[in-house]
Enzyme design. Structure first.
Site, mmCIF file in Angstrom:
data_model
loop_
_atom_site.group_PDB
_atom_site.id
_atom_site.type_symbol
_atom_site.label_atom_id
_atom_site.label_comp_id
_atom_site.label_asym_id
_atom_site.label_seq_id
_atom_site.Cartn_x
_atom_site.Cartn_y
_atom_site.Cartn_z
ATOM 1 N N SER A 49 1.848 -9.696 -0.928
ATOM 2 C CA SER A 49 1.472 -8.286 -0.784
ATOM 3 C C SER A 49 1.804 -7.675 0.568
ATOM 4 O O SER A 49 2.011 -6.471 0.663
ATOM 5 C CB SER A 49 -0.020 -8.111 -1.070
ATOM 6 O OG SER A 49 -0.793 -8.960 -0.245
ATOM 7 N N LYS B 105 0.813 -1.228 0.000
ATOM 8 C CA LYS B 105 0.000 0.000 0.000
ATOM 9 C C LYS B 105 0.839 1.268 0.000
ATOM 10 O O LYS B 105 0.414 2.298 -0.519
ATOM 11 C CB LYS B 105 -0.955 -0.005 1.192
ATOM 12 C CG LYS B 105 -2.146 -0.936 1.002
ATOM 13 C CD LYS B 105 -3.244 -0.645 2.016
ATOM 14 C CE LYS B 105 -4.466 -1.506 1.755
ATOM 15 N NZ LYS B 105 -4.252 -2.914 2.174
ATOM 16 N N GLU C 199 -10.706 7.160 4.259
ATOM 17 C CA GLU C 199 -11.291 6.272 5.246
ATOM 18 C C GLU C 199 -10.363 5.076 5.418
ATOM 19 O O GLU C 199 -9.483 4.830 4.595
ATOM 20 C CB GLU C 199 -12.668 5.773 4.777
ATOM 21 C CG GLU C 199 -12.629 4.615 3.787
ATOM 22 C CD GLU C 199 -12.124 4.977 2.402
ATOM 23 O OE1 GLU C 199 -12.122 6.182 2.088
ATOM 24 O OE2 GLU C 199 -11.720 4.062 1.663
#
Ligand SMILES: *Cc1c(COP(=O)(O)O)cnc(C)c1O
Length: 402
Positions: free
Chosen positions: A386, A97, A119
């Site tokens: 990931s 991310k 959010e």
């Protein structure tokens, strides 16, 4: 970062469509704000200073390139294809991310925005964004449901330590959906000066394109590393799919390489025949959610269904528009892994390779474990790992009685 095409089709076209998916299904005032972001992004991404700054941050801050690791013991144990792990878990903050959060924070800075808003559900996106904003020096405001705040204590304190303003959302069910509404309301108070930072390849145009571009470094590195390490392109690249950012990041460099099989893995949770899964591409149908057209899991009246996965980063009833398109044209194969298979994969990778994967990533690991034994030893499977699994350790230990 070039414009993406597949068989002559622009991905996306000028209106943000990937075939019939994507677009901007939003009120006019929001469309104006999104179009401004798109124009600025298209300008900025050509600027040498922006390109250099992002490149330097990837190298010296995130620690890129992340290694491509030959999991020899796991490959041997499975007795078939060779397994390689793309180690996005080794990035600063422990997942992929950070790649798009840095891109979004830098974009905010170059656009002269005064605040970045987002959010967060389990808090992973919130922490990565708070990190990027601290580094870039721009205020960051994260909206999070009160229920999630109580469940995700470590991420909540991390966001506070990193200087983000945390807004507790108590309306409705006080979870992710309400946090989205609350964050969007705040954004609409001043779209001139604020920017909304979406956490995956979802939402209205240009976010599916922008987030994809920032993540595509993953596949570019895999391409170089596989040539260096085994002298050819991988036979398979496999990644878990929630919204789809880590998967599209791994796939993008290979879309035109037809010999490379691309596999996205969704959560079948307790089973596809139950109501506890999150297999949007497998069981959903084309519809709209969060300002985009894509596959959606919804009921007869068109309301999004409650979804479930053992991995909180994957439980989303929509999916990126580009994935929806790649499914329809058959370029990517989408498969599933269950909660139980993920738990098994989590433990197997930990004990055979000493690498604890995120439960999200464990979906891709589970697919490789299921598949490798049927393939010959000259076949290479690259798993996009990931993120790391420390965040899931307490949960798994309790679940397995360790
Ligand atoms: C958030 C997250 C995901 C799911 O998001 P995508 O956009 O589908 O990549 C997967 N893995 C990890 C480790 C995550 O934190």
């Amino acid at each position: 970062m070039t414009t993406q095409q597949l068989n002559g089709v622009a991905l996306p076209n000028e209106d943000g469509f990937f075939g019939e998916y994507g677009g901007q299904f939003i009120p006019p005032h929001l469309k104006i704000a999104m179009d401004e972001i798109n124009v600025a992004y298209e300008e900025i991404r050509q600027q040498p200073e922006f390109i250099q700054e992002l490149k330097d941050l990837f190298q010296y801050y995130v620690g890129r390139p992340s290694p491509l690791f030959h999991a020899k013991r796991l490959s041997e144990k499975l007795g078939g294809a060779q397994i390689y792990l793309k180690r996005e878990d080794l990035n600063h903050t422990g997942a992929h991310k950070i790649n798009h959060c840095l891109g979004e924070a830098l974009l905010a800075k170059y656009m002269g925005k005064s605040k970045v808003i987002a959010e967060t559900g389990a808090g992973q996106h919130g922490v990565a964004l708070a990190t990027a904003c601290a580094l870039v020096g721009i205020p960051c405001e994260i909206h999070m449901g009160q229920v999630d705040i109580e469940k995700e204590h470590p991420n909540v304190v991390k966001m506070k330590i990193l200087g983000a303003k945390l807004v507790a959302v108590t309306r409705g069910t006080a979870t992710l959906k309400d946090a989205v509404d609350s964050a969007f309301e705040e954004y609409l108070n001043d779209p001139e000066n604020y920017i909304y930072a979406i956490g995956s390849v979802v939402g209205p145009h240009p976010f599916p394109k922008m987030v994809r571009d920032f993540q595509s470094i993953i596949g570019e590195e895999i391409k170089q590393q596989s040539q260096q390490q085994f002298g050819k392109l991988p036979d398979y690249i496999v990644a878990c799919v929630g919204g789809g950012s880590n998967a599209i990041g791994a796939f993008t460099a290979f879309l035109a390489d037809d010999a490379v099989q691309l596999v996205g893995v969704e959560p079948s949770g307790h089973g596809l025949d139950t109501d506890k899964h999150s297999a949007t591409l497998t069981l959903g149908k084309p519809s709209q959610i969060h300002g985009m057209a894509c596959y959606v899991l919804e009921d007869e009246s068109g309301e999004p269904l409650p979804v479930h996965s053992i991995a909180s980063g994957l439980d989303y009833p929509g999916v990126g528009p580009q994935h929806s398109y790649l499914k329809d044209v058959g370029r990517v194969q989408y498969d599933v892994a269950s909660d139980q298979e993920c738990l098994d994969a989590y433990m197997t990778l930990s004990r055979v390779e000493g690498i604890i994967p995120a439960l999200e990533s464990a979906h891709a690991v589970a697919w490789a474990i299921r598949t490798a034994g049927n393939l010959s030893s000259d076949i290479n499977i690259v798993i996009n790992l990931s993120g790391r699994g420390d965040k899931d350790a307490d949960y798994v230990a309790e679940k397995l009685g360790l």
